[in-house]
Design a protein around this motif. Structure first.
Motif, short mmCIF file in Angstrom:
data_model
loop_
_atom_site.label_atom_id
_atom_site.label_comp_id
_atom_site.label_asym_id
_atom_site.label_seq_id
_atom_site.Cartn_x
_atom_site.Cartn_y
_atom_site.Cartn_z
N PHE A 282 0.84 -1.19 0.00
CA PHE A 282 0.00 0.00 0.00
C PHE A 282 0.88 1.25 0.00
O PHE A 282 1.82 1.36 0.77
CB PHE A 282 -0.91 0.03 1.23
CG PHE A 282 -2.01 -0.98 1.21
CD1 PHE A 282 -3.03 -0.90 0.28
CD2 PHE A 282 -2.03 -2.02 2.13
CE1 PHE A 282 -4.05 -1.83 0.27
CE2 PHE A 282 -3.05 -2.95 2.12
CZ PHE A 282 -4.06 -2.86 1.18
N ASP A 283 0.53 2.17 -0.91
CA ASP A 283 1.18 3.47 -0.97
C ASP A 283 2.70 3.32 -1.08
O ASP A 283 3.46 4.00 -0.42
CB ASP A 283 0.81 4.28 0.27
CG ASP A 283 0.91 5.78 0.03
OD1 ASP A 283 1.02 6.19 -1.13
OD2 ASP A 283 0.89 6.52 1.03
N ASP A 284 3.11 2.39 -1.95
CA ASP A 284 4.53 2.10 -2.15
C ASP A 284 5.07 2.97 -3.26
O ASP A 284 4.50 3.04 -4.33
CB ASP A 284 4.66 0.61 -2.52
CG ASP A 284 6.09 0.12 -2.48
OD1 ASP A 284 6.97 0.90 -2.08
OD2 ASP A 284 6.31 -1.03 -2.83
N MET B 99 -3.51 5.45 2.69
CA MET B 99 -3.80 4.19 3.39
C MET B 99 -3.42 4.21 4.86
O MET B 99 -3.37 3.17 5.51
CB MET B 99 -3.09 3.04 2.66
CG MET B 99 -3.61 2.84 1.24
SD MET B 99 -5.41 2.68 1.12
CE MET B 99 -5.64 1.10 1.91
N GLY B 100 -3.17 5.39 5.40
CA GLY B 100 -2.94 5.52 6.83
C GLY B 100 -1.86 4.59 7.34
O GLY B 100 -0.79 4.48 6.76
N TYR B 101 -2.15 3.88 8.43
CA TYR B 101 -1.13 3.02 9.02
C TYR B 101 -0.98 1.68 8.31
O TYR B 101 -0.17 0.85 8.71
CB TYR B 101 -1.36 2.83 10.53
CG TYR B 101 -2.71 2.29 10.92
CD1 TYR B 101 -2.97 0.94 10.91
CD2 TYR B 101 -3.70 3.16 11.35
CE1 TYR B 101 -4.20 0.44 11.27
CE2 TYR B 101 -4.94 2.67 11.72
CZ TYR B 101 -5.18 1.31 11.69
OH TYR B 101 -6.42 0.83 12.05
N TRP B 102 -1.69 1.46 7.21
CA TRP B 102 -1.44 0.28 6.35
C TRP B 102 -0.32 0.57 5.35
O TRP B 102 0.14 -0.33 4.67
CB TRP B 102 -2.69 -0.12 5.60
CG TRP B 102 -3.78 -0.73 6.43
CD1 TRP B 102 -3.78 -0.97 7.78
CD2 TRP B 102 -5.06 -1.17 5.96
NE1 TRP B 102 -4.97 -1.53 8.17
CE2 TRP B 102 -5.77 -1.66 7.07
CE3 TRP B 102 -5.66 -1.19 4.71
CZ2 TRP B 102 -7.06 -2.18 6.96
CZ3 TRP B 102 -6.95 -1.70 4.60
CH2 TRP B 102 -7.64 -2.20 5.72
N PRO C 211 -17.77 1.70 1.39
CA PRO C 211 -16.97 2.77 0.79
C PRO C 211 -16.76 3.98 1.70
O PRO C 211 -15.92 4.83 1.42
CB PRO C 211 -17.75 3.14 -0.47
CG PRO C 211 -19.14 2.68 -0.22
CD PRO C 211 -19.04 1.50 0.70
N HIS C 212 -17.50 4.06 2.80
CA HIS C 212 -17.34 5.16 3.75
C HIS C 212 -16.27 4.86 4.80
O HIS C 212 -15.81 5.76 5.49
CB HIS C 212 -18.66 5.45 4.48
CG HIS C 212 -19.76 5.87 3.57
ND1 HIS C 212 -19.88 7.15 3.10
CD2 HIS C 212 -20.80 5.17 3.04
CE1 HIS C 212 -20.95 7.23 2.31
NE2 HIS C 212 -21.51 6.04 2.25
N ALA C 213 -15.89 3.58 4.92
CA ALA C 213 -14.98 3.14 5.99
C ALA C 213 -13.53 3.43 5.66
O ALA C 213 -13.10 3.35 4.51
CB ALA C 213 -15.17 1.65 6.23
N ALA C 214 -12.78 3.74 6.69
CA ALA C 214 -11.33 3.94 6.58
C ALA C 214 -10.68 3.30 7.80
O ALA C 214 -10.11 3.99 8.65
CB ALA C 214 -11.00 5.41 6.48
N PRO C 215 -10.75 1.97 7.89
CA PRO C 215 -10.22 1.30 9.09
C PRO C 215 -8.70 1.46 9.24
O PRO C 215 -8.17 1.20 10.31
CB PRO C 215 -10.59 -0.17 8.88
CG PRO C 215 -10.75 -0.32 7.41
CD PRO C 215 -11.28 1.01 6.93
N HIS C 216 -8.03 1.92 8.21
CA HIS C 216 -6.59 2.13 8.24
C HIS C 216 -6.22 3.50 8.76
O HIS C 216 -5.05 3.84 8.90
CB HIS C 216 -6.00 1.94 6.84
CG HIS C 216 -6.82 2.57 5.76
ND1 HIS C 216 -7.00 3.93 5.66
CD2 HIS C 216 -7.53 2.01 4.76
CE1 HIS C 216 -7.78 4.19 4.63
NE2 HIS C 216 -8.12 3.04 4.06
#
Length: 191
Positions: free
Chosen positions: A21-23, A81-84, A107-112
């Motif tokens: 993620f976000d690499d 991707m936050g902490y992911w 689609p509203h969730a951002a668990p990261h």
């Protein structure tokens, strides 16, 4: 006022299974070879009045190798991707499968702790809707496959979860034509 926006997916910098993620890895040897192989069909897009790229190394390198001399656009960055960030999907799923399920279904969730899918699609759509160009003008942008998917979902006003059903291969091209909040997919025959 109508404009044509061609989005080119950046060449790959790592194998799909090793993708994080976000690499922001630079293009590898296979990526450079792929750009060289696809250049004949993609170089003509560089005649666009405006040429952009996402701020990632591989997007900038792909655009430069194709002769676009693109200007980096922060709005074309991948989903936050936050902490992911830096982890593979397999690593995240092993640590927190419920969070991955939530992310893939809501689609509203951002668990990261980063940007939700809906916010990401809206950001890319906002970029599309503010592109300056003369009537009939052309724009080309090299971006990460995730950005190209988000642009397609936005342009077609498709349900956000459609995002997961769109496969964007490296160096594939999506062309959208229209004007702010009124986009359509433009399929073109090979020259």
């Amino acid at each position: 006022m109508h404009v044509r926006v061609s989005l080119v997916a950046a060449a790959r910098s790592t194998s799909l299974l090793a993708e994080r993620f976000d690499d922001d890895r630079p293009l590898d040897v296979d990526g450079w070879r792929a750009v060289e192989s696809a250049a004949r069909g993609l170089v003509p897009l560089g005649s666009a009045e405006l040429r952009y790229c996402s701020p990632t190394s591989r997007s900038r390198a792909t655009g430069t190798a194709l002769g676009y001399a693109p200007m980096a656009q922060p709005a074309l960055r991948e989903c936050d991707m936050g902490y992911w960030r830096g982890l593979t999907l397999a690593e995240v799923a092993a640590r927190d499968p419920a969070a991955v399920d939530l992310w893939l279904t809501d689609p509203h969730a951002a668990p990261h702790g980063g940007e939700s899918l809906l916010a990401f699609i809206a950001r890319i759509g906002g970029w599309l809707d503010t592109r300056p160009a003369d009537d009939g003008g052309a724009i080309v942008a090299v971006a990460e496959p995730s950005v190209v998917r988000a642009a397609l979902v936005y342009a077609l006003n498709a349900p956000p979860l459609t995002y997961w059903n769109v496969d964007v291969r490296p160096l594939s091209t999506l062309t959208l034509a229209g004007r702010p909040r009124s986009w359509h997919l433009s399929l073109q025959a090979p020259v």
